[in-house]
Design a protein around this motif. Sequence first.
Motif, PDB file in Angstrom:
ATOM      1  N   ARG A   1     -60.867 -31.176  38.031  1.00 43.71           N
ATOM      2  CA  ARG A   1     -62.318 -30.975  37.963  1.00 43.71           C
ATOM      3  C   ARG A   1     -62.879 -31.605  36.687  1.00 43.71           C
ATOM      4  NH1 ARG A   1     -65.998 -29.829  40.861  1.00 43.71           N
ATOM      5  NH2 ARG A   1     -66.931 -28.172  39.617  1.00 43.71           N
ATOM      6  N   ALA A   2     -62.167 -31.406  35.568  1.00 44.24           N
ATOM      7  CA  ALA A   2     -62.675 -31.877  34.276  1.00 44.24           C
ATOM      8  C   ALA A   2     -62.485 -33.379  34.095  1.00 44.24           C
ATOM      9  CB  ALA A   2     -61.970 -31.130  33.145  1.00 44.24           C
ATOM     10  N   GLN A   3     -61.514 -33.948  34.799  1.00 46.85           N
ATOM     11  CA  GLN A   3     -61.229 -35.381  34.689  1.00 46.85           C
ATOM     12  C   GLN A   3     -61.270 -35.900  33.257  1.00 46.85           C
ATOM     13  OE1 GLN A   3     -63.646 -37.593  37.447  1.00 46.85           O
ATOM     14  NE2 GLN A   3     -62.509 -36.804  39.165  1.00 46.85           N
ATOM     15  N   PRO A   4     -60.352 -35.422  32.410  1.00 43.54           N
ATOM     16  CA  PRO A   4     -60.325 -35.961  31.051  1.00 43.54           C
ATOM     17  C   PRO A   4     -59.993 -37.454  31.088  1.00 43.54           C
ATOM     18  CG  PRO A   4     -58.348 -34.674  31.498  1.00 43.54           C
ATOM     19  CD  PRO A   4     -59.260 -34.479  32.677  1.00 43.54           C
ATOM     20  N   ARG A   5     -60.505 -38.184  30.107  1.00 42.41           N
ATOM     21  CA  ARG A   5     -60.183 -39.612  30.021  1.00 42.41           C
ATOM     22  C   ARG A   5     -59.076 -39.799  29.002  1.00 42.41           C
ATOM     23  NH1 ARG A   5     -65.105 -43.071  28.681  1.00 42.41           N
ATOM     24  NH2 ARG A   5     -63.690 -44.729  29.336  1.00 42.41           N
ATOM     25  N   ILE A   6     -58.319 -40.864  29.174  1.00 46.45           N
ATOM     26  CA  ILE A   6     -57.227 -41.147  28.248  1.00 46.45           C
ATOM     27  C   ILE A   6     -57.813 -41.277  26.836  1.00 46.45           C
ATOM     28  CG2 ILE A   6     -57.306 -43.672  28.600  1.00 46.45           C
ATOM     29  CD1 ILE A   6     -53.961 -42.231  28.701  1.00 46.45           C
ATOM     30  N   GLY A   7     -57.188 -40.592  25.889  1.00 47.82           N
ATOM     31  CA  GLY A   7     -57.661 -40.659  24.508  1.00 47.82           C
ATOM     32  C   GLY A   7     -58.687 -39.613  24.132  1.00 47.82           C
ATOM     33  N   ASP A   8     -59.000 -38.695  25.054  1.00 45.65           N
ATOM     34  CA  ASP A   8     -60.014 -37.670  24.771  1.00 45.65           C
ATOM     35  C   ASP A   8     -59.577 -36.704  23.668  1.00 45.65           C
ATOM     36  OD1 ASP A   8     -61.984 -38.460  26.495  1.00 45.65           O
ATOM     37  OD2 ASP A   8     -61.741 -36.798  27.919  1.00 45.65           O
ATOM     38  N   ARG A   9     -60.582 -36.234  22.934  1.00 43.53           N
ATOM     39  CA  ARG A   9     -60.389 -35.116  22.006  1.00 43.53           C
ATOM     40  C   ARG A   9     -60.746 -33.846  22.765  1.00 43.53           C
ATOM     41  NH1 ARG A   9     -61.650 -35.639  16.471  1.00 43.53           N
ATOM     42  NH2 ARG A   9     -63.147 -33.961  16.731  1.00 43.53           N
ATOM     43  N   VAL A  10     -59.799 -32.918  22.838  1.00 43.15           N
ATOM     44  CA  VAL A  10     -60.015 -31.708  23.637  1.00 43.15           C
ATOM     45  C   VAL A  10     -59.932 -30.472  22.746  1.00 43.15           C
ATOM     46  CG1 VAL A  10     -59.171 -30.315  25.574  1.00 43.15           C
ATOM     47  CG2 VAL A  10     -59.058 -32.816  25.697  1.00 43.15           C
ATOM     48  N   LEU A  11     -60.830 -29.531  22.993  1.00 43.37           N
ATOM     49  CA  LEU A  11     -60.791 -28.226  22.332  1.00 43.37           C
ATOM     50  C   LEU A  11     -60.574 -27.167  23.403  1.00 43.37           C
ATOM     51  CD1 LEU A  11     -61.245 -26.171  20.035  1.00 43.37           C
ATOM     52  CD2 LEU A  11     -63.718 -26.437  20.407  1.00 43.37           C
ATOM     53  N   LEU A  12     -59.586 -26.311  23.189  1.00 46.13           N
ATOM     54  CA  LEU A  12     -59.235 -25.286  24.176  1.00 46.13           C
ATOM     55  C   LEU A  12     -59.345 -23.908  23.535  1.00 46.13           C
ATOM     56  CD1 LEU A  12     -57.787 -24.228  26.810  1.00 46.13           C
ATOM     57  CD2 LEU A  12     -55.629 -24.876  25.722  1.00 46.13           C
ATOM     58  N   PHE A  13     -60.184 -23.055  24.112  1.00 44.55           N
ATOM     59  CA  PHE A  13     -60.272 -21.665  23.662  1.00 44.55           C
ATOM     60  C   PHE A  13     -59.379 -20.808  24.548  1.00 44.55           C
ATOM     61  CE2 PHE A  13     -64.366 -23.195  21.965  1.00 44.55           C
ATOM     62  CZ  PHE A  13     -64.296 -22.685  20.674  1.00 44.55           C
ATOM     63  N   GLY A  14     -58.388 -20.138  23.936  1.00 38.88           N
ATOM     64  CA  GLY A  14     -57.528 -19.233  24.697  1.00 38.88           C
ATOM     65  C   GLY A  14     -56.124 -19.784  24.844  1.00 38.88           C
ATOM     66  N   ALA A  15     -55.143 -19.049  24.309  1.00 47.18           N
ATOM     67  CA  ALA A  15     -53.745 -19.487  24.376  1.00 47.18           C
ATOM     68  C   ALA A  15     -52.884 -18.423  25.042  1.00 47.18           C
ATOM     69  CB  ALA A  15     -53.225 -19.824  22.980  1.00 47.18           C
ATOM     70  N   GLY A  16     -53.434 -17.808  26.091  1.00 44.07           N
ATOM     71  CA  GLY A  16     -52.625 -16.928  26.939  1.00 44.07           C
ATOM     72  C   GLY A  16     -51.783 -17.803  27.855  1.00 44.07           C
ATOM     73  N   PRO A  17     -51.125 -17.194  28.849  1.00 47.76           N
ATOM     74  CA  PRO A  17     -50.289 -17.998  29.754  1.00 47.76           C
ATOM     75  C   PRO A  17     -51.057 -19.162  30.384  1.00 47.76           C
ATOM     76  CG  PRO A  17     -49.932 -15.659  30.142  1.00 47.76           C
ATOM     77  CD  PRO A  17     -51.055 -15.752  29.159  1.00 47.76           C
TER      78      PRO A  17
END
Length: 332
Positions: free
Chosen positions: A153-169
């Motif tokens: 759904r998000a279709q990240p592009r190669i080289g993207d900077r990603v921020l992720l909230f939440g480090a559960g399973p």
Amino acid sequence: MWAVVIEAPGRAVVKDVPEPEPGPDEVVVEVAMAGLCGTDLHLFEGGLPYPYPVIPGHEVVGTVVEVGSDVSGIEVGDRVALDPNIPCGECYFCRRMRFNHCLNWQGVGITRPGGFAWRVAVPSRVIYPIGDMPFEKAVFAEPLACVLYGVERAQPRIGDRVLLFGAGPIGLLLLQALKRAGAASVVVADVRRERLESAERLGADRTVPAGQEETLREGFGYDLVVEATGVPEVAGRCPDFAMPGGKVLFFGVCPEGATVPVRPFQIYRRDITILGSFALNWSLGQALEMLSVGAVQVEPLISHRFPLERFLEALALVREDREPRLKVLIQP
Ligand SMILES: [Zn+2]
Ligand SMILES: [Zn+2]
């Protein structure tokens, strides 16, 4: 056989129930293990609009022990994972390939008996043979399939900077899948120190504990911000961290009635895209493919195992959320 039965919201028991019989197009799977997840908690707490009683458990792996008369290609003794989502294939949304929005949807462990039991009957079309893959790995097929659908759904592009909230399973699966999908870096924020340590071991490029979120504002922001906490306050802040032209993916399950403030001018002025991702859409095969080659590590995600008869203890552990915990597995 023994099974967990949620008799009504807030009331679960482990009791003797009749063994399932396979319909003509069904197989019966002897359950090896099943993962406990937030959906089971929602079911227990009465947060889902489905009738009770129900045997929960939708992240299920095991061995086929009975095969219905019309089933071909699956045999007794096959080790399998299953997709708990059973779409009708005929409704408005199924005909648009949006099977996860099927109007006649049935869910193993949600609308029909699930895998917190000795045995479960499921249609053969949602069965996936796993060969000799360890059950401890294959039991992550369903949550990983949801994660892969979210990444699609998000279709990240190669080289993207990603921020992720939440480090559960789920967050830890998202972290690994996003890196595989081409993210140059994934920064992970969580309130729990031990979860951030897991994120570091699983490839996070940087981790940010609670209270230090302001340091995330350095630079122009992120191409993709992924919300995997289900906490409305966190969801509401995600657009702030997206760079112009960036995307926000709401993956975590917020309470149904929760609202967050949105600044339409910010979304407009900075070309922000906001996305949702619900369950999975025939992505379980892809998940098994990833698991089979070790593209995603899941062993470090298992924190607890409980026998079926101690299900209520497992549920309390997840509900009260006191001690450090990642994935909890139930083994009949
Ligand atoms: Zn689940
Ligand atoms: Zn349908």
